[in-house]
Design a protein around this motif. Structure first.
Motif, PDB file in Angstrom:
ATOM      1  N   SER A  79       1.153  -1.302   0.215  1.00  0.00           N
ATOM      2  CA  SER A  79       0.422   0.142   0.108  1.00  0.00           C
ATOM      3  C   SER A  79       0.658   1.164   0.563  1.00  0.00           C
ATOM      4  O   SER A  79       2.159   0.845   0.074  1.00  0.00           O
ATOM      5  N   ARG A 126      -9.694   5.312   4.669  1.00  0.00           N
ATOM      6  CA  ARG A 126      -8.508   4.790   3.160  1.00  0.00           C
ATOM      7  C   ARG A 126      -7.516   5.788   3.843  1.00  0.00           C
ATOM      8  O   ARG A 126      -6.444   5.489   2.721  1.00  0.00           O
ATOM      9  N   HIS A 360      -5.001  -9.641   2.911  1.00  0.00           N
ATOM     10  CA  HIS A 360      -5.907  -8.683   2.580  1.00  0.00           C
ATOM     11  C   HIS A 360      -5.965  -8.368   1.295  1.00  0.00           C
ATOM     12  O   HIS A 360      -7.010  -6.851   0.839  1.00  0.00           O
ATOM     13  N   GLY A 364     -10.853  -3.653   1.020  1.00  0.00           N
ATOM     14  CA  GLY A 364     -10.547  -2.310   0.969  1.00  0.00           C
ATOM     15  C   GLY A 364     -11.586  -1.743  -0.545  1.00  0.00           C
ATOM     16  O   GLY A 364     -10.760   0.162   0.310  1.00  0.00           O
ATOM     17  N   HIS A 460      -9.452  -5.290   6.523  1.00  0.00           N
ATOM     18  CA  HIS A 460     -10.194  -4.066   5.485  1.00  0.00           C
ATOM     19  C   HIS A 460     -11.790  -4.067   6.036  1.00  0.00           C
ATOM     20  O   HIS A 460     -12.223  -3.574   5.120  1.00  0.00           O
ATOM     21  N   ASP A 463      -9.537  -0.556   7.437  1.00  0.00           N
ATOM     22  CA  ASP A 463      -9.237   0.264   6.665  1.00  0.00           C
ATOM     23  C   ASP A 463      -9.710  -0.095   5.444  1.00  0.00           C
ATOM     24  O   ASP A 463      -9.619  -1.020   4.835  1.00  0.00           O
ATOM     25  N   VAL A 464     -11.385   0.631   5.233  1.00  0.00           N
ATOM     26  CA  VAL A 464     -11.645   0.503   4.431  1.00  0.00           C
ATOM     27  C   VAL A 464     -12.390   1.275   3.137  1.00  0.00           C
ATOM     28  O   VAL A 464     -12.548   2.743   4.281  1.00  0.00           O
TER      29      VAL A 464
END
Length: 715
Positions: A79, A126, A360, A364, A460, A463-464
């Motif tokens: 990321s 995000r 993962h 997300g 996620h 964290d989405v």
């Protein structure tokens, strides 16, 4: 590339041959990820894809239904948070090359990356897609990433312009912000992205700024982007961010995209045609948009030029993903030299935690990736230990039970009201009972093993895209698991994988070793195992402050987060470490922090004598005084000692990452230009430099300054 005059002549010639209907087809979606081409003039459709961590899987043209073939498996990259944690410009450039080559290999013209919004609050859903709380670090990593992407005749689409710092009410929240923080904190990375990075395209944000939607903002798009910055690239809307035909037509937005399949009903489609026919909107607005689109196409060699071919999921791409993952891992604690683990002495190893074997890549939101593969931490450890170590895995905790997916894709429904925050409380008694059982199993096993790893954090669910967190508390009851496991086995190594900070205060003092691991891509498990076992010396540094609680965050303490119809950025310029360092708020871990398996020293700081001219030259020696090779991140902060205007305590203005063998010493040099000393003066409407005394501070983090020297700036 052909000269501008030749390019302009070609563009004007094409423009003169286009009908109004053909022009309109080029400025709005004709598919979920494409516009309409003009076959008779050999103008192809423009094909786009999401891509912060890799090129997204293929969907049907007009439905959020995956095509499902095997030809869209790609390299899953770390990321943007992980990338910025490397503090390595070269890796940013190489990661950009991978994105560009893979997008081109998949037949895409525009990759919707990178995400460079400033991390105002640790709760933004995000944040894992973004880089840093600091504009300097963000732009220094973003510029080479953009340059790497565009080498493959693919346009980087830098997003989201601007002030897209929360997911709650993301389509309608109106940001109120002073001009100084806008210019000093939130715009510099975008400025460098288009000026130094040469980004061919830019994505407008969902939110409003000072009452205007960003994709219809005369201030952002016309006054700043086009007039001040002289940007001639293409501006693409976020998907569903356009709300008014006249406003969108008359501003510098070029392409409207959305998540629905009624393409002819988009604001810049039939409604715009009707407005033009009835004389309310001039055709010249449409010509300007098409002209910029054609210019981007010509830069990408789409209009009859010789275009580069791409490739994807190659061994070289996977190697870049691995090397980036290695340098992104941050060692936060290492008491009694608990790490690295001595692999020859490990007969039995216990791994606890859902993130130990969770994948993962497939979550997300729009950052989801159809990865060729993904190495989990458990797989990485088993592969490296090679069967000589007995590895037992227990889950320790479990996420909430997932609801069965409905017929409507999440993205198709993403324009509906209801985006907001997610809490982390288990409300189901059966689920809580299951978690109690898993925790008990983990604690009992921890007491029986000499070597124990707890691998937890976020996933996620939190964290989405579309949701913010309510707080920084670890979900699924992990804090209690960690506390009890550490009590049962004080030598347990805690590893957290996440895209944003979490609270650690209830157990962090008891943990001897703590490792932070981001969403690190397809080779993330390999890289983590290498660091834990000492094959790789950790060199990641935090690109953002880790507060003890979200209540310490300036967006919460001084400003508003997430606000309601409006959100006021009352913290102004005091974002991240600028706040914590200025007002002496103790964080859990400070900006720029990270440990190594070796030791480094800095010395012999020298600054050029000529303080009345720029650049100012700064140099120093860095030495590895330990017993292992490693990489140090030398950080340079500038401090105004006698400010007449309000200034943060210090600001990052330079960094270099250097590899040193044991006993090796190298001299590092920095050149500081005017921007290293300036601030934005709202009265003058421009950046200014205060003459006077400044301190040049060299550190290992914002709180660990090891060398400093005063300089007098004469203007």
């Amino acid at each position: 590339m052909e000269s501008k005059s030749v390019m302009d002549k070609k563009i004007e010639d094409l423009l003169s041959q286009l009908t109004l209907e053909e022009k309109l087809g080029m400025i709005h979606g004709d598919g979920l990820f494409c516009t309409k081409g003009v076959e008779r003039l050999d103008i192809p459709p423009l094909k786009m894809s999401d891509g912060p961590m890799g090129v997204r899987n293929e969907f049907e043209k007009d439905k959020w239904i995956a095509v499902g073939n095997s030809d869209d498996y790609v390299t899953y990259l770390p990321s943007n948070s992980a990338l910025s944690s490397t503090w390595n410009r070269e890796l940013a450039y190489r990661m950009g090359q991978v994105l560009g080559e893979e997008a081109r290999g998949r037949g895409k013209d525009v990759i919707l990356a990178p995400g460079i919004n400033i991390k105002r609050s640790p709760l933004c859903g995000r944040n894992f897609e973004y880089m840093s709380e600091d504009p300097y670090l963000t732009k220094e990593e973003a510029v080479p990433l953009i340059q790497g992407i565009q080498e493959s005749d693919v346009a980087a689409c830098v997003k989201h312009f601007a002030l897209n710092n929360q997911e709650t009410e993301r389509l309608w929240v109106d940001v109120e912000i002073g001009e100084r923080p806008l210019r000093e904190i939130y715009l510099p990375a975008f400025y460098d992205a288009v000026k130094r990075g040469g980004a061919y395209s830019l994505m407008g944000a969902y939110n409003k700024v000072r009452g205007e939607h960003c994709c219809q903002s005369h201030y952002l798009l016309d006054e700043i982007l086009r007039e001040e910055w002289k940007y001639d690239g293409t501006v693409i809307s976020d998907w569903g961010a356009v709300h008014d035909t006249a406003e969108a037509a008359k501003t510098s937005l070029d392409i409207e995209m959305s998540v629905t399949d009624n393409f002819d009903e988009y604001c810049l489609a039939n409604p715009l045609y009707q407005e033009i026919q009835e004389g309310r909107i001039a055709k010249s607005f449409i010509d300007s948009k098409v002209r910029r689109i054609l210019r981007m196409m010509e830069r990408l060699h789409m209009l009859g030029g010789e275009r580069k071919s791409g490739c994807y999921h190659t061994p070289g791409h996977r190697q870049t993903a691995l090397e980036t993952a290695r340098e992104s891992i941050v060692l936060l604690k290492n008491e009694d030299q608990r790490l690295p683990l001595q692999r020859k002495n490990i007969k039995k190893l216990l791994v606890i935690g859902d993130n130990g074997e969770r994948i993962h890549s497939n979550g997300g939101g729009s950052a989801e990736i159809k990865a060729l593969y993904e190495i989990s931490p458990l797989l990485g450890l088993k592969s490296m230990l090679g069967g000589n170590t007995e590895i037992k895995y227990v889950r320790g905790y479990c996420p909430d039970t997932k609801e069965e997916p409905g017929e409507v894709n999440w993205q198709e429904a993403s324009l509906n009201a209801g985006n907001g925050t997610k809490d982390n409380l288990a409300k189901d008694s059966a689920l809580q009972e299951k978690r109690n059982k898993l925790r008990k199993e983990a604690v009992e096993a921890a007491s029986e093993y000499e070597e124990v790893l707890f691998i937890g954090g976020l996933n996620h669910d939190y964290d989405v895209e579309g949701y913010d967190r309510e707080d920084m508390i670890l979900p699924y009851g992990q804090d209690e698991v960690i506390r009890q496991v550490l009590k049962a086995n004080p030598n347990t190594v805690v590893i957290l994988s996440a895209g944003a900070p979490v609270e650690m205060k209830s157990w962090v003092n008891e943990a001897k070793a703590l490792v932070w691991n981001w969403y690190a891509g397809m080779e993330g498990g390999t890289a983590l195992a290498e660091v834990l076992l000492g094959e790789v010396n950790p060199s990641g540094r935090l690109p953002e402050t880790f507060p003890k609680t979200h209540l310490d965050c300036p967006a919460t303490r001084l400003g508003e987060f997430p606000g309601k119809e409006k959100v006021c950025y009352r913290e102004g310029i005091y974002v991240g470490y600028r706040y914590y360092d200025t007002f002496e708020i103790e964080p859990q871990f400070c900006f720029g922090y990270g440990l190594s398996y070796t030791e480094f020293t800095c010395g012999n700081l020298e600054i050029s004598d000529n303080s009345s001219a720029f650049p100012v030259s700064v140099s120093l020696d860095v030495k590895n005084t330990g017993e292992k090779s490693g990489k140090e991140v030398v950080q340079l902060y500038v401090r105004c000692l006698e400010p007449k205007e309000e200034r943060p305590y210090q600001e990052l203005k330079g960094y270099e990452k250097v590899l040193l063998d044991p006993g090796e010493e190298k001299r590092i040099c920095f050149l500081l230009d005017e921007s290293s000393f300036h601030y934005y003066d709202e009265k003058q409407g421009d950046f200014c430099i205060e003459p006077g005394r400044y301190e040049i501070c060299i550190g290992k983090s914002s709180r660990d300054i090891c060398q400093k020297k005063e300089i007098n700036i004469v203007i």
